[in-house]
Design a protein around this motif. Structure first.
Motif, mmCIF file in Angstrom:
data_model
loop_
_atom_site.group_PDB
_atom_site.id
_atom_site.type_symbol
_atom_site.label_atom_id
_atom_site.label_comp_id
_atom_site.label_asym_id
_atom_site.label_seq_id
_atom_site.Cartn_x
_atom_site.Cartn_y
_atom_site.Cartn_z
ATOM 1 N N LEU A 236 0.833 -1.204 0.000
ATOM 2 C CA LEU A 236 0.000 0.000 0.000
ATOM 3 C C LEU A 236 0.864 1.249 0.000
ATOM 4 N N GLY A 237 0.461 2.222 -0.804
ATOM 5 C CA GLY A 237 1.146 3.504 -0.833
ATOM 6 C C GLY A 237 0.187 4.631 -0.498
ATOM 7 N N HIS A 238 0.710 5.669 0.132
ATOM 8 C CA HIS A 238 -0.081 6.840 0.521
ATOM 9 C C HIS A 238 0.426 8.043 -0.278
ATOM 10 N N PRO A 239 -0.208 8.340 -1.426
ATOM 11 C CA PRO A 239 0.213 9.501 -2.213
ATOM 12 C C PRO A 239 0.006 10.800 -1.425
ATOM 13 N N LEU A 240 0.962 11.699 -1.547
ATOM 14 C CA LEU A 240 0.868 12.996 -0.865
ATOM 15 C C LEU A 240 0.783 14.145 -1.860
ATOM 16 N N LEU A 241 1.082 13.870 -3.131
ATOM 17 C CA LEU A 241 1.064 14.915 -4.148
ATOM 18 C C LEU A 241 0.834 14.266 -5.504
ATOM 19 N N GLU A 242 -0.006 14.931 -6.329
ATOM 20 C CA GLU A 242 -0.276 14.457 -7.686
ATOM 21 C C GLU A 242 0.195 15.496 -8.702
ATOM 22 N N ASP A 243 0.287 15.059 -9.940
ATOM 23 C CA ASP A 243 0.622 15.946 -11.053
ATOM 24 C C ASP A 243 -0.610 16.815 -11.364
ATOM 25 N N PRO A 244 -0.478 18.145 -11.432
ATOM 26 C CA PRO A 244 -1.622 19.008 -11.742
ATOM 27 C C PRO A 244 -1.810 19.263 -13.234
ATOM 28 N N THR A 245 -0.863 18.779 -14.073
ATOM 29 C CA THR A 245 -0.938 19.024 -15.510
ATOM 30 C C THR A 245 -2.203 18.381 -16.086
ATOM 31 N N PRO A 246 -2.986 19.096 -16.905
ATOM 32 C CA PRO A 246 -4.279 18.580 -17.375
ATOM 33 C C PRO A 246 -4.255 17.151 -17.902
ATOM 34 N N GLN A 247 -3.277 16.834 -18.766
ATOM 35 C CA GLN A 247 -3.260 15.496 -19.358
ATOM 36 C C GLN A 247 -2.717 14.435 -18.406
ATOM 37 N N SER A 248 -2.203 14.870 -17.246
ATOM 38 C CA SER A 248 -1.581 13.915 -16.309
ATOM 39 C C SER A 248 -2.195 13.951 -14.916
ATOM 40 N N ILE A 249 -3.341 14.623 -14.751
ATOM 41 C CA ILE A 249 -3.986 14.703 -13.438
ATOM 42 C C ILE A 249 -4.228 13.292 -12.905
ATOM 43 N N GLY A 250 -3.881 13.087 -11.650
ATOM 44 C CA GLY A 250 -4.073 11.772 -11.046
ATOM 45 C C GLY A 250 -2.795 10.956 -10.998
ATOM 46 N N ASN A 251 -1.762 11.357 -11.767
ATOM 47 C CA ASN A 251 -0.477 10.660 -11.672
ATOM 48 C C ASN A 251 0.204 11.040 -10.363
ATOM 49 N N TYR A 252 0.581 10.041 -9.577
ATOM 50 C CA TYR A 252 1.172 10.314 -8.268
ATOM 51 C C TYR A 252 2.612 10.789 -8.406
ATOM 52 N N MET A 253 2.974 11.765 -7.594
ATOM 53 C CA MET A 253 4.306 12.357 -7.639
ATOM 54 C C MET A 253 5.102 12.118 -6.351
ATOM 55 N N THR A 254 4.421 11.780 -5.274
ATOM 56 C CA THR A 254 5.086 11.446 -4.010
ATOM 57 C C THR A 254 4.267 10.359 -3.328
ATOM 58 N N ILE A 255 4.931 9.271 -2.910
ATOM 59 C CA ILE A 255 4.217 8.172 -2.251
ATOM 60 C C ILE A 255 4.948 7.756 -0.983
ATOM 61 N N LEU A 256 4.207 7.807 0.112
ATOM 62 C CA LEU A 256 4.689 7.352 1.419
ATOM 63 C C LEU A 256 4.186 5.925 1.633
ATOM 64 N N PRO A 257 5.034 4.980 2.056
ATOM 65 C CA PRO A 257 4.540 3.623 2.313
ATOM 66 C C PRO A 257 3.530 3.624 3.462
ATOM 67 N N GLU A 258 2.544 2.730 3.380
ATOM 68 C CA GLU A 258 1.537 2.651 4.442
ATOM 69 C C GLU A 258 1.095 1.200 4.628
ATOM 70 N N TYR A 259 0.548 0.907 5.789
ATOM 71 C CA TYR A 259 0.064 -0.436 6.116
ATOM 72 C C TYR A 259 -1.377 -0.330 6.591
ATOM 73 N N ASP A 260 -2.265 -1.178 6.035
ATOM 74 C CA ASP A 260 -3.670 -1.145 6.450
ATOM 75 C C ASP A 260 -4.269 -2.543 6.263
ATOM 76 N N GLU A 261 -4.458 -3.236 7.372
ATOM 77 C CA GLU A 261 -4.933 -4.629 7.312
ATOM 78 C C GLU A 261 -6.291 -4.760 6.638
ATOM 79 N N LYS A 262 -7.214 -3.828 6.932
ATOM 80 C CA LYS A 262 -8.562 -3.918 6.371
ATOM 81 C C LYS A 262 -8.533 -3.789 4.842
ATOM 82 N N LEU A 263 -7.753 -2.811 4.339
ATOM 83 C CA LEU A 263 -7.639 -2.647 2.887
ATOM 84 C C LEU A 263 -7.017 -3.889 2.245
ATOM 85 N N TYR A 264 -5.981 -4.408 2.879
ATOM 86 C CA TYR A 264 -5.340 -5.621 2.359
ATOM 87 C C TYR A 264 -6.346 -6.774 2.288
#
Length: 423
Positions: A236-264
């Motif tokens: 699991l990754g925890h994105p903290l920032l995305e690309d704001p460029t119109p054609q690339s909105i939603g592309n992650y630019m920073t990811i912090l590792p995370e752990y979540d048993e329920k999601l897994y």
């Protein structure tokens, strides 16, 4: 000692470089890639050799090239494994899986299942069937647009609008086109849907209840499912920032590792009930209104930012090789990634300064800044074993370009999140 094998990657983007680097880190090898164009992330590299075939990303050129490769590799002593690094290539491998499997290892789901999951409508229907939460959704069809019935929506503004078919969306071009739209009123919805349907797009549109919150409410989850349809790894990754460029909105630019048993647990149940095979990548957002994580989509391959998985010790390449070449995953327990915070490594797709300036100020950002301070961070494209002056200069230029992108687009496409949070 690992048996010998030959990987062939499909594409030439940052996803391809991430996989090539994963293979190089794990096995010390240089890999071959097949693509229709050369992109910056793999240029001047010593760890991936990109072979260009114009038109390769679609039939009939794709299979014309692959038939020639089948002749070359039909008596190959080592197993040859094909790995898609984009939606289009994953679709082509699934479509031609039976024929390609005569020569190659093709670790992908059957085409029937792919057709269901690659469609956002199909994914939401499947999520509904297996109890995976997703945002409230309305489908807009071209017929509804023509009959002027598309503005009657079952939830309040703002709403999210995105194409149901990402492949045909590539051919739809108009001023103001984005990967996804955040729409604030009926007039804006009418205008954008009109532009879409008068510029060549014919498929359905997905209209969704907008889940409030900034980029740090997002989550991304990569999973590997073995040939026996058992989930063997989730990270699991925890994105903290995305690309704001119109054609690339939603592309992650920073990811912090995370752990979540329920999601897994949710993801493992979903994939195993589907009899899934191969790598899967989910986009998820936390909805503070009901405390649930909502699933936006499944990518039927590793994502462009999925190198965060390798960076945190769960090498993306090794799962394929352990499964199909070594055949040693069957009796191994599922790996639930990132349990130990002491081993977390931050993934960056932009310069540190951009992350520090634009990521919303919260506890997760402070954790990420601590990791940067401790030197526990990395990128996909800057790799010490693949350094030469031309490549270093190009990657620096690529990263530097993000300064102007954020300056131009951030307030327009992402700034409203911050305004809401700070008011």
């Amino acid at each position: 000692m690992t048996k010998k094998f030959t990987p062939i990657l499909l594409g030439s983007d940052i996803n391809v470089y991430g996989m090539a680097r994963s293979f190089n880190e794990a096995y010390g090898i240089k890999v071959k890639a097949l693509a229709d164009i050369q992109l910056a992330a793999t240029r001047y590299s010593k760890i991936v050799d990109v072979e260009i075939h114009h038109g390769f990303s679609a039939d009939p050129t794709f299979m014309d090239v692959m038939h020639k490769k089948m002749e070359i590799y039909k008596n190959h002593k080592e197993p040859v494994i094909l790995i898609a690094c984009g939606d289009g290539y994953a679709e082509l491998l699934a479509k031609h899986k039976d024929e390609l499997s005569e020569v190659f290892i093709v670790p992908y789901i059957d085409y029937d299942l792919l057709e269901v999951l690659i469609s956002k409508e199909g994914f939401y229907e499947t999520a509904e069937k297996y109890g995976l939460p997703y945002p409230k959704t309305k489908i807009i069809t071209m017929d509804e647009y023509k009959a002027k019935k598309h503005l009657d929506i079952p939830f309040d503004y703002p709403v999210e609008l995105k194409p149901e078919d990402p492949v045909s969306w590539l051919n739809c071009q108009f001023e103001g086109r984005k990967k996804t739209f955040t729409i604030h009123d009926e007039a804006e919805l009418a205008d954008i849907v009109n532009k879409i349907y008068t510029h060549g797009y014919k498929e359905d549109l997905i209209l969704q209840d907008f889940i409030p919150g900034d980029d740090s409410n997002m989550r991304t989850l990569n999973a590997y499912v073995d040939k026996n349809h058992q989930v063997k790894m989730m990270c699991l990754g925890h994105p903290l920032l995305e690309d704001p460029t119109p054609q690339s909105i939603g592309n992650y630019m920073t990811i912090l590792p995370e752990y979540d048993e329920k999601l897994y647990e949710q993801v493992q149940t979903f994939l195993e009930k589907l009899n899934y095979t191969g790598m899967a990548n989910f986009d998820i957002k936390y909805d503070e209104r009901d405390g649930e994580y909502k699933f936006f989509e499944i990518n039927l391959r590793q994502g462009r930012s999925s190198f965060y998985v390798t960076l945190n010790g769960y090498n993306l390449a090794k799962w394929y090789i352990d499964d199909y070449v070594e055949d040693n995953l069957k009796d191994k327990k599922t790996v639930y990634g990132n349990k130990l915070k002491s081993k977390h490594v931050l993934w960056l797709g932009v310069p540190n300064k951009i992350f520090k300036e634009y990521a919303v100020d919260n506890e997760a950002k402070r954790t990420a800044e601590e990791l940067i301070h401790e030197g526990r961070y990395g990128t996909t494209v800057f790799y010490d074993k693949d350094r030469n002056f031309k490549r270093w200069l190009l990657m620096k230029y690529m990263f530097h370009n993000y300064y102007s992108r954020y300056k131009q687009y951030f307030e327009v496409n992402k700034g409203q999140y911050f305004e809401k949070k700070n008011n």
